[in-house]
Design a protein around this motif. Structure first.
Motif, mmCIF file in Angstrom:
data_model
loop_
_atom_site.group_PDB
_atom_site.id
_atom_site.type_symbol
_atom_site.label_atom_id
_atom_site.label_comp_id
_atom_site.label_asym_id
_atom_site.label_seq_id
_atom_site.Cartn_x
_atom_site.Cartn_y
_atom_site.Cartn_z
ATOM 1 N N ALA A 71 -43.370 85.490 -132.080
ATOM 2 C CA ALA A 71 -44.207 84.399 -132.601
ATOM 3 C C ALA A 71 -44.653 83.500 -131.449
ATOM 4 N N ASN A 72 -43.816 83.421 -130.396
ATOM 5 C CA ASN A 72 -44.134 82.523 -129.277
ATOM 6 C C ASN A 72 -44.346 83.245 -127.949
ATOM 7 N N LEU A 73 -43.879 84.476 -127.878
ATOM 8 C CA LEU A 73 -43.996 85.225 -126.610
ATOM 9 C C LEU A 73 -44.945 86.406 -126.793
ATOM 10 N N PRO A 74 -45.582 86.847 -125.703
ATOM 11 C CA PRO A 74 -46.457 88.013 -125.843
ATOM 12 C C PRO A 74 -45.680 89.268 -126.218
ATOM 13 N N ARG A 75 -46.332 90.159 -126.953
ATOM 14 C CA ARG A 75 -45.642 91.392 -127.384
ATOM 15 C C ARG A 75 -45.327 92.288 -126.199
#
Ligand code: BJ8
Length: 387
Positions: A71-75
């Protein structure tokens, strides 16, 4: 060929050991213990012990909290980084919960930026790690070691004396020697125990918080294994390929790679990893009159791929291939780990061209989606090795 993985009756898997540690940690906290959570071998444990606190490795080994982290970090970030943050965000790592302070380090880009987000959840002190080992870098890193000591003093309202640090250096050096002796059991031929057990015990040791007790447990196991080898295995040649595992931390992929390849009939006898011998080969110099310099030198020499250049890792792999009589090398690269991924070029060149051994590079994450494909690749790799 008997492919069953032989484990002692008292063996605890990593998740079991982690779980058993919760209660011990809670009891310690209830009696007033101070706890510092950490993720990396570059953090000088000795300072944490000298502050009268306990270092604990924070959870980062499954994909369960990764969707929350995304939700907050890149995949497309390393699973270890996403899991570390995800466990904290979802409050599912008791060790994070019990930590009074978290210590991070500027190793790779993803981790150092993640620590900024982590600091929003719990106070995170970040050590600025230089990525070279020249004189200027050493001076800077020594300053970071001193800054961390001062942070611990301020956080826990204690004074850390040089005597406290020297005592901790001795204790931690003892632990390094004990763990190294255990890992060097892999030099015996035929292999006296599984690599799965070796790696698990080293990682799980972090959950027994008394350093002396941790050493005693491993020393006892080393003696048992040696005695059993002398009595039942010595002089009985094995056709099982002897493998070295190198690369990223492997706790999150242990079942699908380490366990799987051993069940296919190979022996993992050596680990050039952070849960292997990487941090244990060099001790802190107990005779250096400058304790901060002694710590700075030891930790800056850890041969992680975030360092550039990193020739010492190649030198050590070469030495291990010889000393452990290695037939093949498996390099584990966690997805999006650029430093290990790029450095794999040199590892492959060394293993294949110079040492004429088999080499397999596995890029993976913590999911089970590639399990079938990995089994096929591991089996094909073992086919290429003829003992
Ligand atoms: S000393 S190996 S524990 S940094 S987090 S670099 S896998 S992209 S963990 Fe490590 Fe310390 Fe080095 Fe050891 Fe790659 Fe992922 Fe970064 Fe990683």
């Amino acid at each position: 060929m008997d492919n069953a993985l032989k484990l002692p009756a008292d063996f605890e898997t990593y998740p079991e050991a982690r779980k058993a540690g919760f209660l011990r940690m809670k009891a310690l906290k209830d009696s007033g213990a101070k706890v510092v959570g950490m993720f990396c071998s570059f953090v000088p444990y000795e300072l944490i012990y000298a502050a009268g606190a306990l270092p604990v490795g924070l959870c980062a080994f499954t994909d369960e909290p990764i969707p929350a982290a995304e939700a907050n970090l890149p995949r497309n970030l390393c699973p270890l980084i996403k899991a570390s943050y995800g466990f904290a965000l979802t409050d599912t790592c008791p060790y994070f919960y019990f930590s009074d302070l978290v210590v991070g380090e500027t190793t790779c880009d993803g981790k150092k930026k993640m620590f900024e987000l982590l600091n929003e959840i719990k106070e995170t002190h970040v050590m600025q790690l230089p990525h070279s080992r020249d004189g200027a870098a050493l001076e800077f890193w020594k300053g970071q070691v001193i800054a961390f000591k001062e942070k611990l003093e301020q956080k826990f309202s204690v004074t850390i004396t040089e005597e406290d640090i020297r005592k901790a250096i001795k204790q931690k050096n003892r632990e390094r020697r004990v763990m190294k002796d255990f890992l060097e059991l892999g030099k015996l031929d035929p292999a006296p125990l599984s690599g799965y057990e070796m790696g698990t015990r080293i990682d799980a040791g972090m959950f027994s918080f008394d350093l002396d007790e941790r050493c005693d447990i491993i020393e006892k196991r080393t003696a048992e294994v040696k005695a059993e080898w002398e009595a039942t295995k010595k002089g009985t040649p094995s056709t099982r390929p002897r493998l070295l595992v190198t690369g990223c931390p492997n706790a999150g992929v242990r079942e699908k790679i380490i366990r799987a390849v051993e069940e296919m009939g190979a022996d993992i006898v050596a680990f050039d990893t952070c849960n292997g011998i990487r941090e244990k080969v060099e001790l802190v110099d107990e005779n250096n009159p400058d304790v901060y310099e002694a710590l700075a030198i030891k930790y800056l020499n850890i041969n992680c791929s975030v360092m550039s250049p990193n020739q010492s890792r190649m030198d050590y792999i070469r030495q291990m291939v010889e000393e452990y009589n290695i037939d093949g090398v498996i390099e584990i690269v966690l997805q999006s780990c650029h430093t290990y991924d790029v450095e794999a070029y040199y590892v492959k060149k060394l293993v294949v061209e110079e040492l004429d051994k088999a080499y397999l590079n596995i890029e993976t994450d913590y999911s089970q989606s590639d399990k079938g494909q990995l089994s096929t690749r591991l089996a094909a790799f073992l086919e290429t090795i003829d003992r």
